[in-house]
Design an enzyme around this catalytic site. Structure first.
Site: not given
Ligand code: AMP
Length: 113
Positions: A30, A86, A93, A99, A101
């Site tokens: 990230d 999310n 989101q 995705h 995390h």
């Protein structure tokens, strides 16, 4: 679905620190890490979010989670970690490409904000 920044990472239009890739998914760091380890595991198939998942996507979702847990092991997150997905505006989101995390490397508080 409009092309997202994650689609551009998959196509190498924009750079990312890629930690893992196979035919179905990619994992990269990230850009704004919230923990010492903060990876994003994404499908190459551009699914918007969990709300857009269908029964056909079930094996792919399992694969994404398994890749995340294997990365946690490889990155020595032996004290634990958190997987977060999310979904939608209330879920926080910000990128409309599904995705997961992977967060670890420090104790994580609960409940989230
Ligand atoms: P979410 O808020 O759950 O949609 O998560 C989106 C995540 O994507 C955030 O944690 C961002 O920091 C991350 N992000 C946005 N752009 C990039 C990028 N170019 N490379 C890596 N991570 C990104």
């Amino acid at each position: 679905m409009a092309e997202t920044i994650f689609a551009k990472i998959i196509s190498r239009e924009i750079p990312a620190k890629i930690e893992y890739e196979d035919d179905h998914c990619m994992a990269f760091h990230d850009v704004a890490p919230q923990a010492p380890t903060h990876l994003l595991v994404i499908p190459k198939q551009p699914i918007v979010n969990l709300a857009a998942v269908t029964d056909d996507d079930t094996p792919l979702l399992g694969h994404l989670v398994r890749v995340a847990t294997q990365l946690a092991e490889r990155l020595n997150l032996a004290d634990g970690y958190r997987l977060v997905v999310n979904c939608g505006p209330h879920g926080g989101q910000t990128v409309d490409h599904l995705h997961i995390h992977l967060l670890g490397g420090r104790p994580l508080r609960w409940p989230p904000g």
